[in-house]
Design an enzyme around this catalytic site. Structure first.
Site, short mmCIF file in Angstrom:
data_model
loop_
_atom_site.label_atom_id
_atom_site.label_comp_id
_atom_site.label_asym_id
_atom_site.label_seq_id
_atom_site.Cartn_x
_atom_site.Cartn_y
_atom_site.Cartn_z
N GLY B 484 0.81 -1.21 0.00
CA GLY B 484 0.00 0.00 0.00
C GLY B 484 0.85 1.26 0.00
O GLY B 484 0.34 2.37 0.08
N ALA B 527 12.39 0.19 -0.95
CA ALA B 527 12.82 1.19 -1.94
C ALA B 527 14.33 1.15 -2.09
O ALA B 527 14.86 1.14 -3.21
CB ALA B 527 12.35 2.58 -1.52
N LEU B 664 12.39 9.19 -4.07
CA LEU B 664 12.09 8.67 -5.40
C LEU B 664 10.82 9.29 -5.96
O LEU B 664 10.76 9.65 -7.13
CB LEU B 664 11.95 7.14 -5.34
CG LEU B 664 13.25 6.40 -5.00
CD1 LEU B 664 12.95 4.95 -4.66
CD2 LEU B 664 14.24 6.48 -6.16
N ASN B 665 9.80 9.36 -5.10
CA ASN B 665 8.50 9.85 -5.56
C ASN B 665 7.96 10.79 -4.50
O ASN B 665 7.65 10.36 -3.39
CB ASN B 665 7.56 8.65 -5.75
CG ASN B 665 6.19 9.06 -6.27
OD1 ASN B 665 5.74 10.20 -6.07
ND2 ASN B 665 5.52 8.15 -6.95
N THR B 668 4.26 9.74 -3.12
CA THR B 668 4.10 8.57 -2.24
C THR B 668 4.98 8.72 -0.99
O THR B 668 4.61 8.24 0.08
CB THR B 668 4.43 7.26 -2.99
OG1 THR B 668 5.72 7.37 -3.58
CG2 THR B 668 3.41 6.98 -4.07
N GLY B 738 9.37 4.60 5.26
CA GLY B 738 8.07 4.06 5.64
C GLY B 738 7.76 4.20 7.11
O GLY B 738 6.61 4.31 7.51
N GLU B 739 8.78 4.19 7.93
CA GLU B 739 8.54 4.21 9.37
C GLU B 739 9.02 5.49 10.04
O GLU B 739 8.69 5.75 11.20
CB GLU B 739 9.20 2.97 9.98
CG GLU B 739 8.55 1.73 9.39
CD GLU B 739 9.26 0.43 9.65
OE1 GLU B 739 9.00 -0.16 10.69
OE2 GLU B 739 10.06 0.01 8.80
#
Ligand SMILES: Cc1cc2nc3c(=O)[nH]c(=O)nc-3n(C[C@H](O)[C@H](O)[C@H](O)COP(=O)(O)OP(=O)(O)OC[C@H]3O[C@@H](n4cnc5c(N)ncnc54)[C@H](O)[C@@H]3O)c2cc1C
Ligand code: SF4
Lengths: 333, 775
Positions: B484, B527, B664-665, B668, B738-739
């Site tokens: 996700g 990633a 990278l993005n 997101t 992510g964290e």
């Protein structure tokens, strides 16, 4: 979930007969009853869906009372700007309840009859719950987690809290409910609808089997316009009240002519705080007197393990709600 | 071709998700599929004395009821239970205190339905198979079990704690540098305090499910997973199958957060049941059961002693973490190795301790090592700043360091103070008046708080297969996952940027164990690690095509020394200025198509680490290598308001600035950081798994009463991503994000609550009830 028969009668008489013949439960929006069926707490053999009974829909603001059909949806009322102006406590206690999705399906008749959120009642893994299986004991009182339980009206058999919001507005403003059942029609003061748990916590209301709530009426009094529902909860939305207050005031100059106070999130049934009301009548409403009224409202609370905070929180919420109502009585927001 | 890296690219899978055409594991219905349901234990500890399954069997639609004596393949699955998979796996390899994924993908030692023993409430005791999900669940409700109940306790006793591991295994669990006692003897101020964090459950929106289909001795399992290769390794081991006989498929995951990381009992039971009934079986675990058939964030106590001189420089740093674990596993989310990396200090002592109680095993939950420990550390730093009369940001500045305080290696990059400067600017920290209660607005008491965020850069070996066609498409395949987070999109972006193709022409296939090796999506690794493998594959394509076209008799690069040709944004370039778009060059080759395996190996990776990752384990070379310490950093600032009447605590503004290498993005990445910060609000103010002490059960096992932050709780969230270049971590220069966002938020909020009210709260979540009678 146990298999069940499903009926969808088209008029009240058929509905009453269907309940009598099937021994089933009434189904309105289903957000309480179907939920309890899924978790195995209610196992009715039949559901009688009353949502086809057109005569139970709608609401009107009349000259001396507001009428709510038992099938009016929570979500629709909260959006009625006339109602918002005439009786803010009635709309605020609706839109601060549950979530938009729930309010779109839940009906007012079902709302006032919602069941407790006591986690022991809702989980059949606990053998002890007098409300779910009479005589089995009470897991909450047997060393359980009681910080969300009732500090008013509980008994040694059950301290489950009545979780609803709207009912507090109804009891504060002397609402009545109108029913029709096998024994004919009845008008019941809202304050008499719910009964204390005592030794029979499985009995929650005076309604008889097959008795259908058809409408709810609220007399229009000046304090209704200067009313407020203050709900304290840890998250901003979609949470049951840790403590709440439904209040309204009518002022005569500085002095309080009429005042209404009911308490949510703290009692076994909808709960009117009459002593606190009396303490204010005829006197000026100030921050000090509002705080005193809050303390009086909680004077006979019975603290449970972990719930001491509710006594202080509840008192502050009552005081805060009264100050907003006062400002509304003086033409403010 | 536009440079797609570091731009905001909309998720390539968004249309599929929005239109409902993305196939999640539980959407799959193999022909003849039956439905499973679990019955679970109502008691926590004891033995089953009887089970009456007659009513369940008589329920229409129920086909089979398995109990501990009838569960098939009992022997082959014995000992194969995972409540807390890979407790050791996030720990640096050579200090792993318990066996890692590689030796035992479940890493747990207790398998339910093995015998009559009950070791935690909610333990599966029977498995019902029926023609419909409703019948299976009804059957499970009708099972009547009797127990001989023993004493149990669910809350850990911090006084009964022990150091993780034993002997050699406990290496790294107690770390001392300098002389703590000396450091404490000569200080201007000391903060000594204990911070407590509760049990929390992930509650992903997508329910846990498993669908198993046997065809002879070949098995296919559809299951939401953030580690398909771990799952396959575990299943193969349990059933004595070759890994090539097992397919594990998990193309989309509706939230994992660590809860879908390993081999879980519900999966293994479903596989066993499918074998026994000779038909595919699907189990969807109910929401309440999700609390006991997988993992959770264990409760913890964080003990800190911080001493500083008058200028605020730390002279003593002690952190003892005591975390809950089950009776049968050592679940170690080792936070002390992160906290001791934060600030310069000559005298450091840290201990990693556990305390047992009667639950299923905990595991990883977003920032498993960091959320709890940084609530402690960053609250303690705030308390220290107040004692010293210093601005909390200044205290961090004084103690900033460019070398790891214990390992004595430099940070590969560290933009902590740059993050503070950026966030202070956007937030308006300068407007803060330091006195407690000095900022009010009507009925609201206002407080500002801040905290440091960090996340270790974990890097694992990864491969990726890229096939490019001269007609302008690329196919990227690897056993990574999009839980996700946007992985499909960033993998396509990396390939697009390197190969010179539009993002939409790069098709990414992931979420299957049969694909080229990629690591678990856990620890913010994907990633950086899998992305670097895609990057490598693209460069290889460039080199191979360069070699081919330079050898051709015609063409723009004909005759050029291929060693000098570089690939830049999809264009092959010779030193003499000649160039050719890669796709054109490829089209001119005889095959017109090329396929390569790219690989990511870091020089700090040992063979053992690489093999561990290949076997489905966690062979991270980070965060500390022999040369460098690799961490992403950030800083968060928050405005908190506490209501005078209701004591409600609200968060109108939460700002964060983060530096995590290459972004990278931007879209997101922003979502990941923002999502982490939102979860930080939840950790601070809302989330707690309540417990029933007498019966040792988790209590609020539904998302009405387990409070997750809702939209109304989330007001202004601002995320700033700073430029940071780090050539050491991996070829892309990517650190995980992510964290990162969740780390520090709870402390920032607690610090702001103190600033608003003067009440220091050292236990999460912070609730109205904590402030009643105080503010
Ligand atoms: C997650 C969640 C959160 C919630 N949060 C809140 C909250 O914050 N505040 C709050 O106040 N409420 C809250 N609720 C409760 C919700 O408001 C009630 O479930 C809802 O109002 C019930 O209405 P319904 O039409 O769905 O009732 P149903 O479930 O259909 O019926 C409820 C009960 O009333 C009976 N019944 C229904 N209509 C009649 C009638 N006309 N005559 C006689 N008997 C009848 C039914 O037989 C049943 O016993 C929440 C509920 C959920 C599930
Ligand atoms: S408080 Fe009432 S509802 Fe709750 S366990 Fe006790 S008896 Fe049951």
């Amino acid at each position: 979930m146990r298999n069940f028969a499903y009926y969808s009668p088209k008029n009240l008489a058929d509905a009453i007969a269907a309940i009598r013949d099937s021994g089933g439960d009434i189904l309105a929006g289903g957000t309480t009853v179907v939920d309890l069926m899924k978790i195995g707490v209610r196992e009715p053999s039949a559901l009688v869906d009353i949502t086809g009974l057109a005569e139970l829909e709608g609401h009107e603001i009349g000259a001396d009372r507001i009428r709510f059909g038992a099938l009016a949806r929570m979500g629709h009322l909260a959006d009625d700007k006339y109602l918002v102006a005439a009786a803010p406590v009635l709309t605020e206690s609706l839109w601060k309840a549950a979530s938009p999705q729930l309010r779109n399906v839940a009906r007012l008749g079902g709302n006032i009859l919602q069941r407790t959120r006591c986690p022991y009642f809702r989980d059949t893994a606990y053998a002890q719950c007098n409300k779910r299986s009479p005589g089995s004991g009470c897991a909450a009182l047997d060393g359980g987690e009681t910080s969300h339980h009732a500090i008013f009206g509980g008994s040694s058999a059950c301290v489950a809290m009545y979780p609803g919001d709207w009912a507090q507005a109804l009891i504060a403003f002397d609402a009545e409910i109108h029913t029709q059942g096998p024994g004919g029609r009845r008008r019941i003061p809202f304050a008499d609808l719910h009964v204390l748990p005592g030794d029979t916590p499985e009995v929650e209301t005076i309604l008889q089997r097959g008795e259908i709530v058809t409408e709810i009426t609220v007399p229009i009094v000046p304090a209704l316009k200067a009313s407020h529902y203050l709900k304290a909860r840890d998250r901003e939305s979609y949470a049951f009240a840790s403590a709440s207050a439904a209040v309204g005031v009518e002022l005569d100059g500085d002095a309080v002519r009429d005042v209404r106070i009911a308490l949510g999130g703290v009692a076994a049934t909808p709960w009117r705080a009459r002593a606190a009301e009396e303490s204010l009548k005829g006197k000026p409403l100030t921050e000090e007197s509002a705080r005193a009224a809050g303390r009086i409202a909680f004077a006979d609370a019975r603290e449970l393990e972990g719930s001491a905070y509710k006594i202080k929180l509840g008192a502050d919420v009552v005081a805060g709600a009264l100050m907003t109502a006062k400002s509304r009585a003086n033409g403010g927001k | 071709m536009a440079q797609t890296i570091n731009t905001a690219v909309t998720r390539t899978d968004a249309p599929r998700k929005v239109t409902g055409t993305a196939t999640y594991a539980a959407d799959v219905m193999p022909a003849g599929m039956l439905h499973g349901a679990l019955a679970t234990s109502s008691v926590a500890v004891g033995t089953l004395t009887g089970m009456d399954i007659s009513k369940a069997k008589a329920e229409p639609g129920v086909l089979a009821v398995f109990t501990h004596d009838t569960l098939p393949d009992y022997k082959s699955v014995k000992g194969f239970y995972s409540g807390g998979p890979g407790s050791a796996s996030f720990w640096p390899m050579d200090t792993a205190p318990v066996r890692s994924y590689a030796d035992n993908p479940s890493s747990a030692s207790y398998w339910p339905m093995e015998d009559v023993r009950i070791r935690y409430a909610g333990q599966p005791i029977a498995y019902v198979v029926a023609q419909s999900a409703a019948a299976a669940r009804r059957g499970a409700q009708l099972i009547e079990a009797t127990y001989d109940v023993s004493e149990s306790h669910i809350a850990m006793d911090p006084e009964q704690s022990f150091v993780v591991g034993a002997g050699e295994d406990s290496k790294g669990m107690v770390v001392t540098k300098g002389d703590l006692a000396r450091g404490l003897s000569s200080v201007a101020q000391i903060v000594e305090a204990e911070y407590i964090t509760p049990f929390q459950h992930h509650n992903p929106l997508e329910m846990f499910s498993a669908t198993a289909e046997w065809r002879g001795d070949r098995l296919t399992v559809w299951m939401p997973s953030q580690s398909v290769r771990t799952l396959r390794a575990g299943i193969a081991q349990a059933y004595g199958l070759a890994e090539t006989s097992v397919r594990v498929i998990s193309p989309f995951v509706g939230g994992a957060f660590g809860s879908k990381a390993g081999v879980t009992p519900y999966a293994m039971l479903t596989i066993a049941a499918a074998k026994a009934v000779g038909a595919p079986v699907r189990l969807i675990v109910t929401r309440p059961q999700m609390y006991t058939v997988a993992t959770f964030r264990p409760e913890s106590v964080q003990r800190f002693r911080l001493g500083a001189d008058a200028a605020g420089r730390l002279t003593a740093f002690e952190h003892i973490e005591i975390a809950q674990t089950s009776q049968f596993d050592q679940v170690v989310n080792a936070g002390t190795h992160i906290t001791r990396a934060m600030y310069a200090c000559p005298n450091i002592h840290t201990e990693q301790r556990l305390s047992r109680s009667d639950t299923n095993s905990g595991g990883f939950m977003r920032a498993p090592n960091e959320m709890q420990t940084f609530f402690g550390l960053e609250s303690a730093m705030d308390e220290l700043a107040i004692k010293l009369g210093m601005d909390p940001v200044a205290l961090r500045r004084v103690n900033d360091t460019d070398r790891h305080p214990v390992e004595d290696v430099p940070f590969s990059s560290r933009s902590l103070m740059q993050s503070y400067a950026a966030v202070a600017d956007s937030f308006g920290w300068a407007d803060r008046t330091p006195e407690v209660g000095s900022m009010t607005d009507g009925d609201w008491l206002v407080g500002y708080g801040c905290a440091t965020a960090t996340y270790p850069t974990n890097i694992l070996a990864s491969n990726a297969r890229v096939r490019m066609q001269g007609t302008g498409q690329a196919y990227i395949e690897l056993a990574a996952h999009d839980v996700g987070t946007g992985t499909y999109t960033i993998m396509a972006q990396i390939a697009a940027a390197r190969l010179g193709l539009p993002v939409g022409a790069c098709d990414v296939v992931m979420g299957e164990a049969d694909l080229p090796v990629a690591p678990i999506s856990g620890g913010s690794t994907t990633a950086a690690s899998a992305g670097s493998a895609v990057h490598d594959a693209c460069l290889k394509i460039g080199r191979q095509i360069a070699a081919q076209v330079s050898a051709m008799s015609e063409g723009p690069l004909s005759g050029v020394d291929p060693a000098g040709i570089t690939l830049e944004n999809g264009v092959l370039k010779a030193p003499d200025g000649r160039s050719q778009p890669l796709v054109e060059a490829l089209a001119s080759t005889p095959a017109g198509e090329i396929e390569v395996i790219g690989e990511f190996r870091h020089k700090a990776m040992t063979d053992k680490m690489i093999m561990t990752t290949f076997k489905g384990g966690y062979g991270s070379a980070g965060p500390v290598t022999p040369e460098m310490a690799m961490f992403a950093f950030g800083a968060e600032m928050v405005e908190v308001r506490v209501h005078r009447w209701t004591h409600e605590i609200r968060v109108p503004r939460l700002h964060g600035a983060f530096a995590a290498g290459t972004i990278l993005n931007r879209k997101t990445a922003h979502s990941q950081l923002m999502g982490g910060m939102i979860w930080g609000i939840g950790s601070a103010l809302h989330e707690v798994t309540e417990i029933d002490k007498p019966r040792a059960r988790f209590l609020n096992t539904n998302i009405a009463e387990y409070l997750l932050s809702v939209n109304a709780d989330v007001r202004e969230i601002r995320v700033e991503m700073l430029e940071e270049r780090d050539d050491y971590v991996n070829p892309l220069g990517v650190k995980g994000i992510g964290e990162l966002g969740i780390v520090g938020t709870a402390a920032a909020i607690a610090n702001a609550v103190h600033h608003a009210t003067g009440t220091r709260l050292r236990r999460l979540p912070i609730r109205m009830s904590d402030l009643v009678g105080k503010a």
